[in-house]
Design a protein around this motif. Structure first.
Motif, short mmCIF file in Angstrom:
data_model
loop_
_atom_site.label_atom_id
_atom_site.label_comp_id
_atom_site.label_asym_id
_atom_site.label_seq_id
_atom_site.Cartn_x
_atom_site.Cartn_y
_atom_site.Cartn_z
N ILE A 284 19.52 -62.90 17.94
CA ILE A 284 20.18 -62.85 19.24
C ILE A 284 20.53 -61.39 19.57
N MET A 285 20.08 -60.93 20.72
CA MET A 285 20.49 -59.62 21.20
C MET A 285 21.81 -59.81 21.93
N ILE A 286 22.79 -58.94 21.64
CA ILE A 286 24.09 -59.03 22.27
C ILE A 286 24.43 -57.66 22.85
N ALA A 287 24.79 -57.65 24.14
CA ALA A 287 25.04 -56.35 24.78
C ALA A 287 25.96 -56.51 25.98
N ALA A 288 26.66 -55.42 26.26
CA ALA A 288 27.37 -55.26 27.53
C ALA A 288 26.58 -54.23 28.32
N LEU A 289 26.35 -54.51 29.61
CA LEU A 289 25.54 -53.62 30.41
C LEU A 289 25.94 -53.70 31.87
N GLY A 290 25.65 -52.63 32.58
CA GLY A 290 25.83 -52.66 34.02
C GLY A 290 24.69 -53.44 34.64
N TYR A 291 24.83 -53.81 35.89
CA TYR A 291 23.76 -54.55 36.55
C TYR A 291 22.47 -53.73 36.68
N THR B 273 25.27 -61.48 10.42
CA THR B 273 24.61 -60.20 10.18
C THR B 273 24.39 -59.53 11.52
N ILE B 274 24.66 -58.22 11.58
CA ILE B 274 24.43 -57.47 12.80
C ILE B 274 23.60 -56.24 12.46
N GLY C 285 20.48 -67.04 8.13
CA GLY C 285 21.49 -67.27 9.15
C GLY C 285 21.11 -66.62 10.47
N THR C 286 22.11 -66.29 11.25
CA THR C 286 21.90 -65.69 12.57
C THR C 286 22.00 -64.18 12.47
N LEU C 287 21.05 -63.51 13.10
CA LEU C 287 21.05 -62.05 13.18
C LEU C 287 21.36 -61.65 14.61
#
Length: 160
Positions: free
Chosen positions: A4-11, A40-41, A91-93
């Protein structure tokens, strides 16, 4: 292994300016920390060093060409080597950035958990680091929530 990619971003897909983010949204950052806890990250060196003090109970994998040792993380010189290690852990990465790591990891992602941060004036954030463009066809929106200070969207890769 689920990736799973996880991010905060502007539009406009900006995720950084220099070695910082162009916004301060504590509730979104707490969401990030709560989500990755116990998993895991994988991050690039700069992103990890910025987040390291807050990453509790995570297995930290770092991709870096400039160092082979960082306290609190396993360091790899290539994304492939880090992904191989993540597969061993199971598990989840979560892929946590920065821009180069996101771009390289996008083909391996099953989901994206993206927090879109609106600019306070309705304009666009300025920056020099971007989340990669992704086409709509392989991705479907499976969840969208207005969380007040940000919009949270989960994309899932279509099968087939």
């Amino acid at each position: 292994m689920k990736t799973i990619m996880i991010a905060a971003l502007g539009y406009n897909h900006v995720i950084g300016v220099g070695e910082d983010m162009p916004w301060d949204v504590p509730e979104e950052y707490q969401h990030f920390l709560d989500t990755v806890e116990g998993h895991t990250i994988l991050m690039g060196r700069v992103t990890f060093l910025l987040s390291q003090p807050h990453l509790k109970d995570t297995h930290n994998l770092v991709v870096s060409r400039s160092t082979d040792e960082i306290e609190g993380a396993e360091v790899f010189t290539t994304l492939d080597a880090a992904l191989e290690r993540a597969e061993q852990i199971g598990g989840t990465l979560f892929i946590g950035g920065g821009g180069t790591v996101y771009a390289q990891a996008l083909p391996f992602a099953d989901e994206m958990h993206l927090s879109y941060i609106p600019h306070p004036t309705g304009g666009a954030f300025e920056g020099d680091v971007y989340f990669p463009a992704f086409g709509g066809d392989p991705w479907e929106v499976v969840q969208r929530e207005d969380r007040g200070s940000y919009e949270f969207v989960i994309y899932r890769r279509r099968s087939g």
